[in-house]
Design a protein around this motif. Sequence first.
Motif, short mmCIF file in Angstrom:
data_model
loop_
_atom_site.label_atom_id
_atom_site.label_comp_id
_atom_site.label_asym_id
_atom_site.label_seq_id
_atom_site.Cartn_x
_atom_site.Cartn_y
_atom_site.Cartn_z
N GLY A 10 0.85 -1.21 0.00
CA GLY A 10 0.00 0.00 0.00
C GLY A 10 0.87 1.25 0.00
N ASN A 11 1.90 1.26 0.84
CA ASN A 11 2.83 2.40 0.87
C ASN A 11 3.51 2.55 -0.49
OD1 ASN A 11 3.85 1.15 4.06
ND2 ASN A 11 2.49 2.88 3.76
N LEU A 12 3.84 1.41 -1.08
CA LEU A 12 4.57 1.44 -2.35
C LEU A 12 3.70 2.00 -3.48
CD1 LEU A 12 7.11 0.58 -4.04
CD2 LEU A 12 6.00 -1.61 -4.39
N VAL A 13 2.51 1.41 -3.66
CA VAL A 13 1.71 1.82 -4.83
C VAL A 13 0.90 3.09 -4.55
CG1 VAL A 13 1.56 -0.59 -5.57
CG2 VAL A 13 -0.39 0.43 -4.41
N GLY A 14 0.65 3.38 -3.25
CA GLY A 14 -0.14 4.56 -2.91
C GLY A 14 0.71 5.82 -2.81
N ALA A 15 2.00 5.67 -2.52
CA ALA A 15 2.82 6.87 -2.31
C ALA A 15 4.22 6.75 -2.92
CB ALA A 15 2.90 7.18 -0.81
N LEU A 16 4.96 5.76 -2.47
CA LEU A 16 6.39 5.70 -2.80
C LEU A 16 6.69 5.69 -4.29
CD1 LEU A 16 9.25 5.48 -1.71
CD2 LEU A 16 8.86 3.05 -1.26
N GLU A 17 5.93 4.90 -5.05
CA GLU A 17 6.18 4.86 -6.50
C GLU A 17 5.96 6.23 -7.13
OE1 GLU A 17 5.26 0.42 -8.15
OE2 GLU A 17 3.66 1.89 -8.25
N ASN A 18 5.00 6.93 -6.59
CA ASN A 18 4.71 8.27 -7.10
C ASN A 18 5.88 9.22 -6.80
OD1 ASN A 18 2.90 9.79 -8.50
ND2 ASN A 18 1.66 10.37 -6.72
N TRP A 19 6.48 9.05 -5.62
CA TRP A 19 7.64 9.89 -5.27
C TRP A 19 8.75 9.72 -6.29
CZ3 TRP A 19 8.98 8.98 0.62
CH2 TRP A 19 7.85 9.22 1.41
N VAL A 20 8.94 8.44 -6.67
CA VAL A 20 10.04 8.13 -7.60
C VAL A 20 9.82 8.85 -8.93
CG1 VAL A 20 11.25 6.28 -8.83
CG2 VAL A 20 10.49 5.90 -6.49
N VAL A 21 8.56 8.89 -9.37
CA VAL A 21 8.24 9.57 -10.63
C VAL A 21 8.35 11.09 -10.45
CG1 VAL A 21 6.40 9.99 -12.32
CG2 VAL A 21 6.71 7.70 -11.36
N LEU A 22 7.75 11.58 -9.39
CA LEU A 22 7.65 13.03 -9.21
C LEU A 22 9.00 13.70 -8.97
CD1 LEU A 22 4.42 13.15 -7.02
CD2 LEU A 22 4.64 13.94 -9.37
N GLU A 23 9.91 12.97 -8.32
CA GLU A 23 11.17 13.64 -7.98
C GLU A 23 11.98 13.99 -9.24
OE1 GLU A 23 13.96 11.51 -5.52
OE2 GLU A 23 14.17 9.87 -6.94
N LYS A 24 11.57 13.41 -10.38
CA LYS A 24 12.27 13.75 -11.62
C LYS A 24 11.85 15.14 -12.13
CE LYS A 24 13.55 9.12 -12.67
NZ LYS A 24 13.02 8.47 -11.49
N ASP A 25 10.64 15.56 -11.79
CA ASP A 25 10.13 16.85 -12.29
C ASP A 25 9.96 17.91 -11.21
OD1 ASP A 25 9.90 15.94 -14.91
OD2 ASP A 25 7.96 15.01 -14.47
N PHE A 26 9.89 17.48 -9.95
CA PHE A 26 9.66 18.43 -8.86
C PHE A 26 10.86 18.44 -7.92
CE2 PHE A 26 5.42 17.46 -10.23
CZ PHE A 26 4.58 18.47 -9.81
N ASP A 27 11.14 19.58 -7.28
CA ASP A 27 12.09 19.57 -6.16
C ASP A 27 11.38 18.87 -5.02
OD1 ASP A 27 14.07 21.01 -7.42
OD2 ASP A 27 13.18 22.94 -6.86
N SER A 28 11.85 17.70 -4.65
CA SER A 28 11.13 16.91 -3.65
C SER A 28 11.90 16.83 -2.34
CB SER A 28 10.92 15.49 -4.16
OG SER A 28 10.16 15.49 -5.33
N PHE A 29 11.15 16.64 -1.27
CA PHE A 29 11.74 16.43 0.07
C PHE A 29 11.07 15.20 0.67
CE2 PHE A 29 12.36 20.85 -0.84
CZ PHE A 29 13.55 21.19 -0.24
N HIS A 30 11.86 14.25 1.13
CA HIS A 30 11.30 13.03 1.72
C HIS A 30 11.77 12.92 3.15
CE1 HIS A 30 11.56 11.74 -2.72
NE2 HIS A 30 10.33 12.08 -2.46
N PHE A 31 10.81 12.85 4.06
CA PHE A 31 11.28 12.83 5.45
C PHE A 31 10.68 11.72 6.28
CE2 PHE A 31 7.87 14.50 8.05
CZ PHE A 31 7.06 15.12 7.13
N ILE A 32 11.46 11.35 7.29
CA ILE A 32 11.06 10.33 8.26
C ILE A 32 10.32 11.08 9.36
CG2 ILE A 32 11.95 8.68 9.94
CD1 ILE A 32 14.54 8.65 8.17
N ALA A 33 9.02 10.81 9.47
CA ALA A 33 8.21 11.57 10.43
C ALA A 33 8.35 10.93 11.82
CB ALA A 33 6.77 11.60 9.95
N ASP A 34 9.52 11.10 12.44
CA ASP A 34 9.75 10.40 13.70
C ASP A 34 8.94 10.98 14.86
OD1 ASP A 34 11.45 12.58 13.52
OD2 ASP A 34 13.28 11.49 14.03
#
Length: 316
Positions: A10-34
């Motif tokens: 669910g994390n993979l197909v709902g969010a993470l895969e999208n991050w991989v695509v989007l980071e090519k076109d957007f300035d992205s920030f990925h954080f560990i919400a500790d």
Amino acid sequence: MRPTGKLHLGNLVGALENWVVLEKDFDSFHFIADYHALTTNLDTSHIEEDSFDMVVDWLAAGIDPVLSPIFRQSQIKEHSELFLILSMLITTARLERNPTLKDQVRDLHQESISYGHLGYPVLQAADVLMYKANAVPVGEDQLPHVEIARELARRFNLQFGDIFPEPEPKVTVFPRLPGTDRNKMSKSLNNAILMSDEPDTVKTKLRGAITDELKIRKNDPGRPEVCLIFTYHKKFNPAELSEIETDCRSGALGCVECKQKCGIKINEYLAPIIERRKEFETQPNIIHDILADGEQRAREVAKTTMQEVRQAMRIG
Ligand code: ADP
């Protein structure tokens, strides 16, 4: 994402895969919400290990830490500062209406929640607005939180001056992947297939999955639209989808065989991810270096935003 350990499909197909695509076109920030992890679990003994496992999954899925910083929320103190300011701009009644919070409280069988748990969408808004985000790539359960972030951006801008863009949610075609019991796939519901599950584990988990309760015998006609295995085929086996749909409806395809086909495809999909995972797992120093670099880059942006915020508010 909260550091709850190894990620699921669910994390993979709902969010993470999208991050991989989007980071090519957007300035992205990925954080560990500790800090967010504390909302539902005060035991922090596993937080380091869980954060490590999560970052390994991110990298294995194809996130490039050179393109986009990876950092721990707790290490960028500005998040807590903006959280405090934003918390003055929203009522407790608004936070109590949050449907995702209501679902969580129900799932966790909690009678009452902490002040921090009630306010966590405000911290999340601070996390997003800090980087002046235009887009937030999340699953469906997070949409109410993005709405709160948008409201807070509007409220701040109106009160103190235009600083924050209103972020838009970006969901995938699978914004709510079901788990093996048909509920939303979730770590806490014990219904998840992990990205790092070995082939036999995936097969065993699928064997126990609920399909269509009206399809009792192999030859009974099935209803793909109610079956979670069919949803998995949509994602992991698109080439055979129409054949599976026809054969399920006619009764030519039984659930046991259908699950086997599905398991093979999920395992094929995960094989390269698991392979890459092994590379990173054995080199914890790489993860530490990635975090140190990401935290330095994130901190620079956060400092600039907070200077603008304080200036706009005429404090400090
Ligand atoms: P969990 O519900 O397992 O604790 P998180 O709340 O940490 O997962 O979610 C991390 C990200 O993955 C969020 O963007 C969330 O929307 C997304 N996500 C979680 N579960 C699913 C799911 N079953 N389907 C689609 N996206 C999901």
